[in-house]
Write a protein that holds these residues in place. Structure first.
Motif: not given
Length: 386
Positions: A93, A97, A100, A104, A113, A116-117, A121, A303
Motif C-alpha cells: 500500500r 501511494l 501515485i 501525479r 489518480e 488508480w486508487r 483499494e 476502507r
C-alpha cells in the motif's frame, strides 16, 4: 610471512604489543586482555584499528582481517565506517501511494489518480496492501487477479498493470530483488474469452424479484444488502457507490453530488435520490456521521467496501450477473418500458455524449426529468409501481 606463530600467540603473557608485520600487532593489556590491532595510515593520519579479541580471533584470521582493512583503505573506504543499513521495506500500500504521488504531475486528468486508487483499494489492497513489498510473489498476484479475471476482464487487466507498475517501482527503489513477475502471473491465469468485456446483466423483468430476494437474503450482511440496493436504485458505478462520503449528500434536497475526481468522465454528477434511496442512506448512518466518512465502508475501518464483496453476494445468491451489469438492467428498462427520451437515460448513467448535437442539447443536466425517471425506477424495483 608474519613474525608470530600460533604457539607464540598462545603462550605470550607479558603486557605489551607484539609485532607480526604489515602493521598487525597482538596487544596484551596489564589486566591480561589480549586483542588484535592493525596500524594503518588513513587520510595522512596514523590509526590503530581493532580486529577483535585474540580469544575469538586466531592468528590466521587476524592476518586476513588486517589485509581486508588495508584493501578498504586503498579503495578509499573508511574501514571503521558502519555499513549502510538496508532500507526499511515498505508494504504494498505504501509503495502504491508513492507511485501515485510520483506519477501525479504527469497525469493530465485527475481521474487517472482516482481510477488508480479505486481499483487498487477494491482489488489489490485487501490481499496485498499490508504485505512487505519484497514478499509479494507471483502466486499472490495471480490469486488477486483470478477472482475478477473472467467476470470483469477489462478492469482485471488494469489491476494487473497497476500491480506490476508498483512492483517494478519497488524493484527500482531497492525494496525487492526482482521486478514484477508478470510472465509467471500471466501463465497462471485462464484465457479471457474474446468479446466478453461487457458486464453480465440481469434482465430488467427480474429486478424487483432480485431486490426482494436481496432484502431477505442471509447470504450477505445488512450493510452489504443496503449498499447493493442503493447501487441498483441510483444506477451508478460500483466504485462511485463504494467511495460515497457523507459530505456528498443533501438528503433534504434528495441529491447526491459525486465529485469529478470520482467520476469516469471527470465531471461532477448529481444523482437525484428516490425516497427509498434516501431511506437506505439514512439507515447507514451511525449516530452523527463524520462528513468525510464513507457511507458504505468495508470490513476494515476507514476502507471502502470492496467490489468483490458485491460479487460474492451475487455468487452466494446464485445470480448470474455482475454488480456493474445492473446499469444495463436499468438502461434496458428505460428503453423498453418508459417514454423518457434517450438523453435522459444517458444522463442518468453519466455517459459521455457522443456527438455535438446531443452535447448541445444536454447543456442542462436534465435534473428534474432524471428525478422523475429515478422515482419511477425505484417504484418498479421495489414492487410498488401502479
Amino acid at each position: 610471512m608474519g613474525k608470530l606463530t600460533a604457539v607464540q600467540v598462545k603462550n605470550l603473557k607479558e603486557p605489551g604489543r607484539y609485532q607480526d608485520g604489515e602493521g598487525l600487532m597482538l596487544d596484551i593489556g596489564k589486566s591480561g586482555s589480549r586483542s588484535w590491532v592493525v596500524r594503518v595510515q588513513h587520510n595522512g593520519k596514523r590509526r590503530d584499528i581493532g580486529l577483535g579479541s585474540a580469544r575469538d580471533v586466531g592468528l590466521a584470521q587476524a592476518r586476513t582481517a588486517a589485509a581486508a582493512v588495508k584493501e578498504k583503505i586503498k579503495a578509499g573506504i573508511d574501514p571503521t565506517a558502519k555499513p549502510e543499513e538496508p532500507p526499511a521495506i515498505p508494504n504494498f500500500r505504501e509503495c502504491a501511494l508513492e507511485v501515485i504521488k510520483e506519477h501525479r504531475p504527469s497525469w493530465k486528468n485527475a481521474k487517472h489518480e482516482a481510477q488508480w486508487r479505486a481499483t487498487l483499494e477494491a482489488y489489490a489492497f485487501p490481499d496485498l496492501g499490508d504485505k512487505p513489498v519484497d514478499q509479494i510473489t507471483a502466486p499472490m498476484v495471480r490469486d488477486v487477479l483470478v477472482k475478477i479475471w473472467l467476470t470483469i476482464p477489462e478492469t482485471a487487466r488494469r489491476v494487473r498493470q497497476r500491480i506490476g507498475a508498483v512492483l517494478d517501482w519497488a524493484h527500482a527503489k531497492g525494496y525487492r530483488p526482482t521486478e514484477a513477475p508478470t510472465r509467471a502471473v500471466n501463465k497462471g491465469l485462464p484465457k479471457q474469452p474474446k468479446g466478453q468485456d461487457h458486464f453480465a446483466a440481469l434482465p430488467w423483468q427480474k429486478a424487483p424479484e432480485f431486490i426482494a430476494t436481496l432484502r431477505a437474503s442471509d447470504k450477505a450482511g445488512e450493510e452489504v444488502r443496503r449498499a447493493f440496493e442503493f447501487l441498483i436504485l441510483t444506477a451508478v458505478r460500483s466504485g462511485e457507490m463504494r467511495g460515497a462520503r457523507w459530505s456528498e449528500f443533501d438528503l433534504d434536497a434528495k441529491l447526491w453530488t459525486i465529485p469529478a475526481m470520482r467520476m469516469k468522465a471527470s465531471k461532477v454528477h448529481v444523482v437525484p435520490l428516490s425516497d427509498r434511496a434516501v431511506e437506505l442512506v439514512k439507515a447507514a448512518a451511525m449516530g452523527e456521521p463524520d462528513a468525510n466518512a464513507l457511507v458504505f465502508p468495508g470490513a476494515k475501518e476507514g476502507r471502502p467496501m470492496s467490489d468483490m464483496t458485491l460479487t460474492m453476494a451475487l455468487r452466494r445468491m446464485k445470480v448470474n450477473c455482475t454488480a456493474h451489469g445492473f446499469r444495463s438492467t436499468f438502461r434496458d428498462w428505460c428503453a423498453e418500458t418508459t417514454n423518457f427520451p434517450r438523453e435522459v437515460a444517458e444522463a442518468a448513467l453519466a455517459h459521455a455524449v457522443g456527438n455535438r448535437v446531443e452535447a448541445a442539447y444536454r447543456r442542462s443536466d436534465l435534473l428534474e426529468k432524471r428525478r422523475q425517471l429515478m422515482d419511477e425506477w425505484a417504484a418498479y424495483c421495489t414492487g410498488i409501481a401502479g
